[in-house]
Design a protein around this motif. Structure first.
Motif, PDB file in Angstrom:
ATOM      1  N   GLY A  93       0.683  -1.134  -0.208  1.00 14.73           N
ATOM      2  CA  GLY A  93      -0.103  -0.028   0.236  1.00 14.73           C
ATOM      3  C   GLY A  93       0.838   1.075  -0.019  1.00 14.73           C
ATOM      4  O   GLY A  93       0.208   2.284  -0.100  1.00 14.73           O
ATOM      5  N   GLU A  94       2.073   1.162   0.412  1.00 12.66           N
ATOM      6  CA  GLU A  94       3.045   2.259   0.368  1.00 12.66           C
ATOM      7  C   GLU A  94       3.077   2.788  -1.111  1.00 12.66           C
ATOM      8  O   GLU A  94       3.649   2.118  -2.153  1.00 12.66           O
ATOM      9  CB  GLU A  94       4.154   1.994   0.878  1.00 12.66           C
ATOM     10  CG  GLU A  94       5.305   3.234   1.385  1.00 12.66           C
ATOM     11  CD  GLU A  94       6.328   2.798   2.006  1.00 12.66           C
ATOM     12  OE1 GLU A  94       7.249   3.794   2.091  1.00 12.66           O
ATOM     13  OE2 GLU A  94       6.597   1.630   2.528  1.00 12.66           O
ATOM     14  N   GLU A  95       3.406   4.152  -1.229  1.00 13.84           N
ATOM     15  CA  GLU A  95       3.624   4.750  -2.611  1.00 13.84           C
ATOM     16  C   GLU A  95       5.156   4.602  -2.864  1.00 13.84           C
ATOM     17  O   GLU A  95       5.986   5.031  -2.005  1.00 13.84           O
ATOM     18  CB  GLU A  95       3.196   6.268  -2.750  1.00 13.84           C
ATOM     19  CG  GLU A  95       3.387   6.774  -3.998  1.00 13.84           C
ATOM     20  CD  GLU A  95       2.481   8.259  -4.312  1.00 13.84           C
ATOM     21  OE1 GLU A  95       2.717   8.566  -5.637  1.00 13.84           O
ATOM     22  OE2 GLU A  95       2.125   8.989  -3.300  1.00 13.84           O
ATOM     23  N   LEU A  96       5.544   4.274  -4.083  1.00  7.81           N
ATOM     24  CA  LEU A  96       6.602   4.209  -4.433  1.00  7.81           C
ATOM     25  C   LEU A  96       7.184   5.566  -4.858  1.00  7.81           C
ATOM     26  O   LEU A  96       6.518   6.282  -5.625  1.00  7.81           O
ATOM     27  CB  LEU A  96       6.839   3.385  -5.793  1.00  7.81           C
ATOM     28  CG  LEU A  96       7.194   1.828  -5.606  1.00  7.81           C
ATOM     29  CD1 LEU A  96       5.975   1.198  -4.578  1.00  7.81           C
ATOM     30  CD2 LEU A  96       7.549   0.833  -6.554  1.00  7.81           C
ATOM     31  N   LEU A  97       8.370   6.170  -4.431  1.00 11.22           N
ATOM     32  CA  LEU A  97       8.883   7.524  -4.656  1.00 11.22           C
ATOM     33  C   LEU A  97      10.071   7.636  -4.793  1.00 11.22           C
ATOM     34  O   LEU A  97      11.107   7.111  -4.321  1.00 11.22           O
ATOM     35  CB  LEU A  97       8.459   8.442  -3.504  1.00 11.22           C
ATOM     36  CG  LEU A  97       7.027   8.641  -3.058  1.00 11.22           C
ATOM     37  CD1 LEU A  97       6.684   9.062  -1.846  1.00 11.22           C
ATOM     38  CD2 LEU A  97       6.319   9.328  -4.063  1.00 11.22           C
ATOM     39  N   VAL A  98      10.618   8.329  -6.167  1.00 13.80           N
ATOM     40  CA  VAL A  98      12.015   8.428  -6.370  1.00 13.80           C
ATOM     41  C   VAL A  98      12.329   9.938  -6.803  1.00 13.80           C
ATOM     42  O   VAL A  98      11.556  10.704  -7.387  1.00 13.80           O
ATOM     43  CB  VAL A  98      12.447   7.682  -7.717  1.00 13.80           C
ATOM     44  CG1 VAL A  98      11.719   8.135  -8.961  1.00 13.80           C
ATOM     45  CG2 VAL A  98      14.079   7.584  -7.906  1.00 13.80           C
TER      46      VAL A  98
END
Length: 119
Positions: free
Chosen positions: A96-101
Motif C-alpha cells: 500500500g505504500e507509494e513508490l517515490l524516487v
C-alpha cells in the motif's frame, strides 16, 4: 502529482525495477522533453541523451512513480546501468505504500519541493 504507483506486495530493500521505458533522444531536443524524461549522463557527468517516457505505447509503469516531498518519503533511487535508467529500493516498502524516487533538483523545484534536504 501524477497517478502514482503503490506496492501491491512487500518489496524488499535492494529490489530493482527497470529499465525505464521510452524513446532515447539526443540532448539537442531536450527542450521538447516531456515531464516523463530522465537525462542519462556518461561517466564524466556529461548528458549523453535522455529517455522520454511521454508516449504511453513506448514507455512503462515506471513513468508513474512520483517524486517525494521529503527525504523520509523517498524509498527508491534511480541509477544508470548500461545506458538505461533503473530504480532501486533503498529500504523495505510495505503493501500500500507509494513508490517515490527523487527526480533531481530542477524538477523538484518546479513541484515546489524543498531541495536543500536532498543530496
Amino acid at each position: 502529482m501524477g497517478l502514482g504507483v503503490f506496492a501491491r506486495r512487500f518489496i524488499e530493500s535492494r529490489s530493482y525495477f527497470g529499465p525505464y521505458g521510452g524513446d532515447k533522444r539526443n540532448t539537442h531536443l531536450i527542450e521538447e522533453a516531456s515531464d516523463y524524461s530522465w537525462q542519462v549522463p556518461d561517466k564524466s557527468g556529461n548528458i549523453m541523451y535522455y529517455i522520454d517516457g511521454g508516449e504511453p505505447n513506448k514507455s512503462n509503469w515506471l513513468r508513474f512513480v512520483n517524486c517525494p516531498n521529503t527525504v523520509s518519503q523517498e524509498n527508491l533511487i534511480s541509477f544508470v546501468y548500461h545506458g538505461d535508467i533503473f530504480y532501486l529500493a533503498i529500504r523495505n516498502i510495505t503493501v500500500g505504500e507509494e513508490l517515490l524516487v527523487y527526480y533531481g533538483h530542477n524538477y523538484a523545484k518546479k513541484l515546489g519541493v524543498d531541495t536543500t534536504q536532498f543530496r
